[in-house]
Design an enzyme around this catalytic site. Structure first.
Site, PDB file in Angstrom:
ATOM      1  N   GLU A 143      16.993  56.659  13.145  1.00 54.55           N
ATOM      2  CA  GLU A 143      18.413  56.444  13.428  1.00 54.55           C
ATOM      3  C   GLU A 143      18.716  57.036  14.796  1.00 54.55           C
ATOM      4  OE1 GLU A 143      21.124  56.507  10.294  1.00 54.55           O
ATOM      5  OE2 GLU A 143      22.625  55.862  11.735  1.00 54.55           O
ATOM      6  N   HIS A 202      33.489  54.559  15.394  1.00 56.68           N
ATOM      7  CA  HIS A 202      32.238  53.814  15.238  1.00 56.68           C
ATOM      8  C   HIS A 202      32.312  52.590  16.136  1.00 56.68           C
ATOM      9  CE1 HIS A 202      28.748  51.863  13.670  1.00 56.68           C
ATOM     10  NE2 HIS A 202      28.465  52.972  13.007  1.00 56.68           N
ATOM     11  N   ARG A 231      26.949  57.224  19.943  1.00 59.16           N
ATOM     12  CA  ARG A 231      28.097  56.440  19.472  1.00 59.16           C
ATOM     13  C   ARG A 231      29.264  56.388  20.450  1.00 59.16           C
ATOM     14  NH1 ARG A 231      28.938  57.839  13.059  1.00 59.16           N
ATOM     15  NH2 ARG A 231      27.120  56.632  12.493  1.00 59.16           N
ATOM     16  N   HIS A 288      36.318  56.401  12.614  1.00 65.52           N
ATOM     17  CA  HIS A 288      35.294  56.460  11.564  1.00 65.52           C
ATOM     18  C   HIS A 288      35.190  57.820  10.889  1.00 65.52           C
ATOM     19  CE1 HIS A 288      31.732  55.518   9.411  1.00 65.52           C
ATOM     20  NE2 HIS A 288      30.922  56.269  10.141  1.00 65.52           N
ATOM     21  N   ARG A 290      29.474  64.174  15.953  1.00 62.39           N
ATOM     22  CA  ARG A 290      28.609  64.247  14.769  1.00 62.39           C
ATOM     23  C   ARG A 290      27.355  63.399  14.952  1.00 62.39           C
ATOM     24  NH1 ARG A 290      28.685  60.857   9.530  1.00 62.39           N
ATOM     25  NH2 ARG A 290      29.469  59.330  11.015  1.00 62.39           N
TER      26      ARG A 290
END
Ligand SMILES: Cc1cc2nc3c(=O)[nH]c(=O)nc-3n(C[C@H](O)[C@H](O)[C@H](O)COP(=O)(O)OP(=O)(O)OC[C@H]3O[C@@H](n4cnc5c(N)ncnc54)[C@H](O)[C@@H]3O)c2cc1C
Length: 522
Positions: free
Chosen positions: A115, A231, A277, A340, A375
């Site tokens: 990821e 997001h 992101r 998000h 995050r």
């Protein structure tokens, strides 16, 4: 499901991963009342398509997960909190796997995947089902088996009761609309997110910042509210839900294209589609602006990947899109960014204690310092598990007898979701926040948003229905986000200001903390 008692040992507000994990810990010490304002299946873990990060494989190391989390956090993580997250994560997951195996003898196949932002393939997926669904199933079954745990649905917490500086109970509106009070030794806030603050969000309707508002009104400190993670890739189709297309798709090779069908991310970051992101979200905003389209979006493109592989790896996404007549192996997917994850929230220590005695917080509503200013994907389900368990342990160890109190029955209120007045106010707040305190921020726009929110305040006083409470909670959270974002005169992590685009470590390598109307940096 059981009825509501007037007194118990512990109240846990929230039946998601954090609340249930804490309740399991608490059941060893006393009676636990878990409240959920909706059905317990309506929590964000059900949406966890991406997975859960944990160091369980021989090819990985705890120090690498620690380093990846600190890097994503852009200087603001609390290293002690991150150390706990990565060190205790494996144990929390192993026990969860054991509980799940006990419930489901056929077992669920768990695999590790890559990821973005993770230097090793450490993101755990439950094959064939959503990872979050599997986690919740294991926790629900374990919690239901404990005779000391009662879970009550459709019970909406409206405020915390405090005596002599200590939280000693909860006021709520139960299913039929009757207000009620429950006295207890301590309260855990596990109320999740606040994405409904924004016009476009991946969050469920229930994500209305209730926990932040409950804590703030009880005098607890709230921190890091300016860090809202957007997001980058969320389905943008009229009348379709804002379905999230996880980073895992880009990790598997999906491309982003503007409306001219050009790939554009290499212009913005050397990692291209695998950039963090916030970088991807801002790049999309820029491409949408230069397109000058009235209703702009960009495309996510999987058409060059093997259709069989896409269907096998993303069965839920594939099936969901087929319901909207989009075959993701053949069609381009229109996407936009959406709010998000809220990094900030109720300020806690490493055991979930808030700054008011008798009050604890865990999961997305808490600000432990684990995520810093941004995050790392797949760290939040892990945070809910690790810090839910820690808060439960601390509450158990600090158990005090619940105060005896007469519970007054008040006039019936409304627990119904419909309230046209409140709906209109929520819609105004969502537009204000999206336009003026969104992905790309400026001083002038934020000042305008604060002024408009302050002018709305009289319309939100004395809420009478559940929806009016939610509107008031969102209004408060909007002000806290806007004031914190205005006070942080730099850009860092998820917070980006055009007028202060660089870091200012001298002044702002600190956490924002709300004290009344003021924002201080500690
Ligand atoms: C679409 C989507 C995908 C995601 N994917 C991932 C992923 O792949 N990996 C990952 O790590 N994280 C992911 N996340 C984030 C993660 O799912 C959440 O951070 C996590 O589930 C939060 O858990 P929680 O227990 O804190 O809160 P939640 O699961 O949101 O539960 C909140 C609970 O509080 C209750 N509640 C709220 N207010 C009140 C009130 N006033 N009174 C009574 N009850 C109340 C609600 O009814 C609910 O039971 C995703 C989030 C979304 C939205």
């Amino acid at each position: 499901m059981k009825g509501l008692p007037s007194e118990t040992d512990f109240v846990v507000i929230g039946a998601g991963v954090a609340g249930l994990r804490a309740a399991i810990e608490l059941a060893a010490a006393g009676r636990v009342l878990v409240l959920a304002k909706k059905q317990i299946s309506k929590t964000h873990a059900e949406s966890g398509e991406g997975g859960l990060a944990a160091v369980l494989s021989d090819e990985d190391e705890i120090t690498l997960h620690l380093q990846d989390t600190l890097t994503a956090g852009d200087g603001l993580c609390n290293p002690a909190a991150v150390k706990i997250l990565v060190e205790e994560g494996a144990q929390r997951i192993e026990e969860l796997i054991a509980w799940a195996k006990h419930n489901n003898r056929n077992g669920t196949k768990l695999v590790f995947g890559p990821e973005s932002g993770h230097s090793r393939g450490r993101v755990l997926h439950a094959q064939g089902e959503s990872t979050g669904t599997e986690i919740l199933r294991a926790l629900h079954t374990k919690a239901h088996a404990q005779k000391h745990i009662s879970i009550v649905e459709s019970a909406f917490s409206t405020s915390l009761i405090a005596h002599d500086g200590r939280v000693t109970g909860v006021s709520l509106i139960e299913d039929k609309g009757t207000p009620q009070e429950v006295a207890c030794s301590a309260v855990l806030l596990a109320t999740g997110a606040m994405g409904q603050l924004y016009r476009n969000t991946t969050n469920l309707d229930a994500a209305t910042a209730d926990g932040v508002a409950l804590a703030f009104h009880a005098g607890a400190e709230v921190s890091d509210m300016e860090f809202v993670q957007f997001h980058p890739t969320v389905l943008y189709l009229k009348k379709a839900p804002r379905f999230l297309l996880s980073e895992a798709l880009r990790t598997e090779g999906a491309h982003l294209r503007n409306i001219e069908l050009d790939r554009f991310l290499a212009k913005y970051h050397p990692l291209g589609e695998l950039a963090p992101r916030d970088v991807v979200a801002r790049a999309i905003v820029h491409e949408m602006e230069v397109s000058r389209a009235k209703d702009p979006f960009v495309y996510l493109d999987l058409t060059h990947l093997s259709p069989a592989k896409v269907q096998k790896r993303f069965p839920r996404i594939f099936a969901t899109f087929m319901q909207h007549n989009i075959d993701i192996t053949e069609d381009l997917i229109p996407v936009r960014p959406a709010a998000h994850y809220c990094i900030g929230g109720v300020r806690t220590d490493l055991d979930g204690r808030a700054s008011v005695a008798g009050l604890y917080a865990a999961g997305e509503v808490a600000a432990t310092g684990v995520h810093g200013a941004n995050r790392l994907p797949s760290n939040s389900l892990l945070e809910s598990l690790v810090y839910g368990a820690r808060a439960g342990k601390a509450m158990r160890d600090e158990l005090k007898p619940a105060p005896k109190r007469e519970t007054a029955h008040k006039a019936a209120s409304s627990n119904g979701p419909v309230d046209a007045g409140a709906e209109g106010l929520i819609s105004q707040i969502q537009d204000l926040m999206w336009n003026d305190v969104g992905i790309v921020r400026t001083r002038v726009a934020m000042q305008k948003a604060i002024k408009s929110l302050e002018e709305m305040a009289p319309k939100l006083a004395n809420p009478k229905t559940r929806r009016a409470h939610e509107a008031a909670n969102l209004h408060l959270a909007g002000l806290l986000v806007a004031r914190s974002a205005l006070a942080r005169e730099e850009s860092r992590g998820a917070h980006y200001r055009v007028d202060s685009p660089a870091h200012d470590d001298k002044k702002f390598l600190k956490h924002s903390v709300i004290r009344g109307d003021r924002v201080v940096f500690l």
